[in-house]
Design a protein around this motif. Structure first.
Motif, PDB file in Angstrom:
ATOM      1  N   LEU A 136      -6.268  -5.189   7.294  1.00  0.00           N
ATOM      2  CA  LEU A 136      -4.917  -5.142   7.821  1.00  0.00           C
ATOM      3  C   LEU A 136      -3.754  -5.371   6.765  1.00  0.00           C
ATOM      4  CD1 LEU A 136      -2.659  -4.806   9.933  1.00  0.00           C
ATOM      5  CD2 LEU A 136      -3.300  -7.132  10.987  1.00  0.00           C
ATOM      6  N   PRO A 137      -4.118  -6.734   6.061  1.00  0.00           N
ATOM      7  CA  PRO A 137      -2.936  -7.134   5.252  1.00  0.00           C
ATOM      8  C   PRO A 137      -2.967  -5.982   4.005  1.00  0.00           C
ATOM      9  CG  PRO A 137      -4.497  -8.811   5.672  1.00  0.00           C
ATOM     10  CD  PRO A 137      -5.112  -7.921   6.445  1.00  0.00           C
ATOM     11  N   ILE A 141       0.293  -4.265   2.978  1.00  0.00           N
ATOM     12  CA  ILE A 141       0.647  -4.040   1.448  1.00  0.00           C
ATOM     13  C   ILE A 141       0.932  -2.863   1.050  1.00  0.00           C
ATOM     14  CG2 ILE A 141       0.386  -4.884  -0.864  1.00  0.00           C
ATOM     15  CD1 ILE A 141      -1.293  -7.302   0.555  1.00  0.00           C
ATOM     16  N   ALA A 142      -0.055  -1.970   1.300  1.00  0.00           N
ATOM     17  CA  ALA A 142      -0.092  -0.390   0.744  1.00  0.00           C
ATOM     18  C   ALA A 142       1.065   0.216   1.346  1.00  0.00           C
ATOM     19  CB  ALA A 142      -1.314   0.130   1.221  1.00  0.00           C
ATOM     20  N   LYS A 143       1.221  -0.203   2.552  1.00  0.00           N
ATOM     21  CA  LYS A 143       2.634   0.518   3.399  1.00  0.00           C
ATOM     22  C   LYS A 143       3.685   0.119   2.912  1.00  0.00           C
ATOM     23  CE  LYS A 143       3.898   1.366   7.994  1.00  0.00           C
ATOM     24  NZ  LYS A 143       3.654   0.544   9.446  1.00  0.00           N
TER      25      LYS A 143
ATOM     26  N   GLN B  55      -9.871 -12.496  -1.649  1.00  0.00           N
ATOM     27  CA  GLN B  55      -9.606 -13.796  -0.997  1.00  0.00           C
ATOM     28  C   GLN B  55      -8.293 -13.674  -0.220  1.00  0.00           C
ATOM     29  OE1 GLN B  55     -12.489 -15.826  -1.138  1.00  0.00           O
ATOM     30  NE2 GLN B  55     -13.109 -13.959  -1.451  1.00  0.00           N
ATOM     31  N   LEU B  56      -7.172 -13.274  -1.171  1.00  0.00           N
ATOM     32  CA  LEU B  56      -5.904 -13.112  -0.609  1.00  0.00           C
ATOM     33  C   LEU B  56      -5.762 -12.522   0.518  1.00  0.00           C
ATOM     34  CD1 LEU B  56      -3.733 -13.370  -3.804  1.00  0.00           C
ATOM     35  CD2 LEU B  56      -4.434 -15.149  -2.556  1.00  0.00           C
ATOM     36  N   PRO B  57      -6.408 -11.311   0.922  1.00  0.00           N
ATOM     37  CA  PRO B  57      -5.914 -10.558   2.201  1.00  0.00           C
ATOM     38  C   PRO B  57      -6.575 -11.416   3.314  1.00  0.00           C
ATOM     39  CG  PRO B  57      -6.934  -8.813   0.656  1.00  0.00           C
ATOM     40  CD  PRO B  57      -6.825 -10.394  -0.329  1.00  0.00           C
ATOM     41  N   PHE B  58      -7.627 -12.242   2.984  1.00  0.00           N
ATOM     42  CA  PHE B  58      -8.107 -13.159   4.154  1.00  0.00           C
ATOM     43  C   PHE B  58      -7.095 -14.119   4.385  1.00  0.00           C
ATOM     44  CE2 PHE B  58     -12.424 -11.422   2.890  1.00  0.00           C
ATOM     45  CZ  PHE B  58     -12.709 -10.902   4.134  1.00  0.00           C
TER      46      PHE B  58
END
Lengths: 287, 328
Positions: A136-137, A141-143, B55-58
Motif C-alpha cells: 500500500l505505501p 508513493i508511486a501514485k 523497511q520504510l514501506p513497513f
C-alpha cells in the motif's frame, strides 16, 4: 525385508527385481507429474474445437492456430508489449541485483566485516516479510510521484525482492574462492573492481550466473506488484495472462499457448540453472 | 533485526575474522578506521537500498494502520488508534482468511514434503532414465505460477471439457459405465482445488532439497550399519531420517514462507471465492477494491507479526544448517 547377507544369489535377484519395480514407480510418478504440462502442450497445438472435448481427443490434427491467436493474429491485444515489459523488468532488475549483491557478498565472504553473520541474517529477514504488507505505501508513493504504470518502479521493487537471495547465494559461492589468490592479487596492487573481475568472477562465475538466472525467474514470475502497480503501458506478461482467468472454453488452445510462451523463458532459465537451483532456492543452505 | 542493523552500521573497526582479533596498537587507530570502512563500504549500497525499499514501506504501513482511512472518503481520514486492529480481529471474514491461510499453508507444505520425500527416495536410486524423470518432475515448478494456476483452472478442473472429467468419461467408457460422475471440482472442493495445484508445484521443490540431503548422506556409516545387519527400514528410520531432519525443516520453512504469501493461485483459480481467500488475497481486496487503507494496513501488520514468529524459527533452522557448514 530382513537382510540375509550370507545367501547372496536369491537376495540379489530379489533386489534387482525390487530395483526395477521402484524404477518403474519413479517413471510412473514422473509421468503423472508431467502429464498436466504435456497435456497443456498438446492442447495448445489443437484447434479450439478439438481442444475442448470430453473425453479428451488425442488423435486430433495439430495446428499452430492457438499460438497465432495468442500473438494477435485475429485481432485482440498483442502480447508483445507485455513480453517486452517483462523482459525489461527482469533483465534490468537482475543486472541491478548483481551490481549491488556482488560487492556485498564480497564484503561478507572474502573480507568478512565484523558480525557478518548478523548482516547476512538481516538480509534474509527482509525476505521473510510478506510483500503484501508493504504494498500500500509503495502504491501511494508511486501514485503521488507519477511512477504508477512505470516499468522502472517494478525494476526497483524486483531488485529489492531478489537482493537478499542473491546476497545469500553469492556469499556461499564466493566463499569458495581461496583467499590466498585474492591476497596475491592485492599484493600486485589490484583494486577491488579488478579483483572482482579478474579473480573472483572466473572462479565463482557459474554460481553468479545461476544467481542471475534465479533472480530473472522470480522477477519474470512476479504478479502481485505488477498487477497493482502497472496498468496499460507497463503491464507485464503474468498480468497479461490474468486476462485469461475468466475466459471460456472456446479459447482453451489460446490459453495454453499463452501459458507456454510466457513460461518458456522461465523453463529455459530453470533447466539451465538446474544444478544450482536448489542451492539458490534454499538460500545457499543446501549444497 | 535491530541487532543486525547495529552490527552493520556501528563504527568499531573490523578485521577479517572477528573471533581472532589481535590487540590493535593505538597509534594506527585512524588508519585502522579507514581500513574498516573500506571493508564495509561494499556492503553499504545493498544495505541502504534494501532498508529504503523494504523497511520504510513497513513503517509507513504501521503508521497508516493507525488511521481511519478509506480513499473513497478522503475527508474522513482521522487517527483511529488501535481500532483497525480490533476491527480486523473481530471481522469474521478476515478471521476466516487467517484460518484459510493456516490451513492452506500447513496442508500444502505437509503433503508436498511427504510426496517430495517419497520421490527423493525413488530418485536417489540408480535406474534407467533417471535424468529424464528428474527433468519431468521439475517442470511443474518451472511454470510461471499464473500459467500453472490457469492450467489447473481451465485445462484440468473445467467441469465440461477439463482433463479430469475427460479421463472419468474415458474410464467410464472403458468400464462400460454410462455417464460417470462429472464433478465441478472448483465449486465442490474449492480449497482442495487450490491446494492440489500448489502441491503439484511445490512437491518438485521439496524433492530437490531432500534429494540434495540424501546425496550428502555419509555412505560409510550406512554401509557399516548394513554389515551389522540393519534392514532397509532400520537404515531409513535410524540413519536417513535423522540426517534428513534439517533438510525437512528447511523445506518446510521455505515452503511456508512462500505459500503463506501465495497470491497467484488463490487469485487465479477461485478469485478468493468459496472460502479460499487467504490473507494476502484479503489484504489485496481490502485495499485495492474496497479502498480501506487503514484496515488493510492493520491486517498487513498482523501478517508481518505472524511472519516474524515464523521467521524466528526459520532463521534458527538456517542458522543451525549454516553453523554445521562452518564447522565442517
Amino acid at each position: 525385508m530382513t537382510a540375509t547377507v550370507t545367501t547372496l544369489p536369491p537376495v540379489l535377484r530379489r533386489a534387482r527385481r525390487r530395483g526395477a519395480a521402484l524404477g518403474l514407480l519413479a517413471w510412473l510418478t514422473g509421468i503423472l507429474f508431467f502429464l498436466p504440462v504435456a497435456w497443456m502442450v498438446l492442447t495448445s497445438l489443437h484447434a479450439e474445437s478439438d481442444a475442448a472435448t470430453n473425453p479428451p481427443s488425442l488423435a486430433a490434427p495439430l495446428t499452430l492456430d492457438g499460438y497465432r491467436e495468442f500473438f494477435g493474429a485475429a485481432g485482440g491485444a498483442s502480447p508483445w508489449p507485455s513480453l517486452i515489459n517483462s523482459t525489461m523488468a527482469s533483465v534490468f532488475s537482475t543486472l541491478l541485483v548483481l551490481l549491488l549483491a556482488l560487492p556485498a557478498a564480497y564484503a561478507l565472504s572474502i573480507r568478512p566485516v565484523r558480525k557478518w553473520r548478523d548482516v547476512l541474517f538481516f538480509f534474509l529477514s527482509t525476505k521473510m516479510l510478506p510483500v503484501v504488507a508493504g504494498l500500500l505505501p509503495v502504491y501511494l508513493i508511486a501514485k503521488n510521484t507519477g511512477l504508477l504504470d512505470n516499468i522502472w518502479l517494478l525494476v526497483i521493487l524486483y531488485t529489492a525482492m531478489n537482493l537478499p537471495i542473491a546476497v545469500w547465494m553469492m556469499q556461499s559461492f564466493l566463499a569458495e574462492v581461496p583467499v590466498s589468490i585474492i591476497e596475491a592479487a592485492q599484493m600486485d596492487g589490484a583494486r577491488l573492481p579488478a579483483i572482482l573481475a579478474r579473480v573472483v568472477a572466473p572462479i565463482a562465475g557459474p554460481g553468479i550466473a545461476a544467481t542471475a538466472l534465479i533472480c530473472f525467474i522470480f522477477s519474470w514470475n512476479e504478479m502481485l506488484f505488477a498487477r497493482v502497480l502497472t496498468g496499460v503501458t507497463a503491464q507485464t506478461a503474468p498480468v497479461f495472462l490474468t486476462g485469461f482467468i475468466t475466459s471460456q472454453g472456446l479459447f482453451l488452445a489460446k490459453v495454453c499457448a499463452a501459458s507456454i510462451v510466457i513460461s518458456l523463458p522461465v523453463l529455459a532459465a530453470g533447466f539451465a540453472a538446474q544444478d544450482k537451483l536448489v542451492q539458490g532456492l534454499s538460500l545457499g543452505a543446501v549444497k | 533485526m535491530s541487532t543486525s542493523l547495529r552490527a552493520a552500521v556501528s563504527p568499531p573497526p573490523t578485521t577479517p575474522v572477528a573471533a581472532q582479533r589481535p590487540p590493535a596498537p593505538p597509534p594506527q587507530a585512524a588508519r585502522r578506521d579507514l581500513r574498516a570502512w573500506a571493508t564495509r563500504a561494499p556492503l553499504l549500497p545493498a544495505l541502504i537500498f534494501l532498508i529504503i525499499v523494504t523497511q520504510l514501506p513497513f513503517v509507513a504501513t504501521l503508521v497508516i494502520s493507525l488511521f481511519n482511512w478509506n480513499s473513497l472518503y478522503p475527508d474522513d481520514r482521522a487517527f483511529a488508534g488501535l481500532s483497525n486492529y480490533g476491527a480486523v480481529l473481530s471481522d469474521p471474514e478476515l478471521r476466516g482468511s487467517v484460518l484459510t491461510t493456516a490451513l492452506l499453508t500447513a496442508s500444502v507444505v505437509l503433503v508436498s514434503l511427504v510426496l517430495g520425500l517419497a520421490l527423493a527416495l525413488l530418485l536417489d536410486r540408480k535406474f534407467r532414465g533417471r535424468g529424464v524423470v528428474r527433468t519431468m518432475l521439475i517442470a511443474p515448478f518451472l511454470l510461471v505460477p499464473v500459467a500453472a494456476a490457469l492450467l489447473w483452472k481451465h485445462v484440468l478442473y473445467n467441469p465440461e471439457y477439463g482433463l479430469f472429467n475427460g479421463l472419468l468419461t474415458w474410464l467410464g467408457g472403458l468400464l462400460g459405465i454410462d455417464g460417470p460422475a462429472q464433478p465441478d471440482w472448483i465449486s465442490e472442493m474449492p480449497l482442495i482445488a487450490v491446494e492440489a495445484s500448489l502441491i503439484w508445484q511445490w512437491t518438485p521443490f521439496m524433492m530437490l532439497i531432500l534429494l540434495a540431503g540424501l546425496q550428502s548422506r555419509p555412505l560409510d556409516v550406512i554401509e557399516a550399519a548394513r554389515i551389522d545387519g540393519a534392514g532397509n527400514w532400520q537404515v531409513f528410520r535410524y540413519l536417513t531420517l535423522p540426517h534428513l531432519r534439517r533438510y525437512l525443516e528447511l523445506g518446510a520453512l521455505l515452503g511456508s514462507i512462500y505459500i503463506v504469501q501465495n497470491f497467484d493461485a488463490v487469485f487465479t483459480i477461485t478469485s478468493g471465492g468459496l472460502g479460499t481467500a487467504n490473507l494476502p488475497y484479503t489484504i489485496y481486496e481490502t485495499f485495492y477494491r474496497a479502498h480501506e487503507y487503514g484496515l488493510a494496513s492493520a491486517a498487513g501488520v498482523l501478517v508481518v507479526i505472524g511472519s516474524i514468529i515464523l521467521a524466528t524459527f526459520a532463521l534458527r533452522v538456517v542458522s543451525s544448517l549454516f553453523s554445521q557448514e562452518v564447522s565442517r
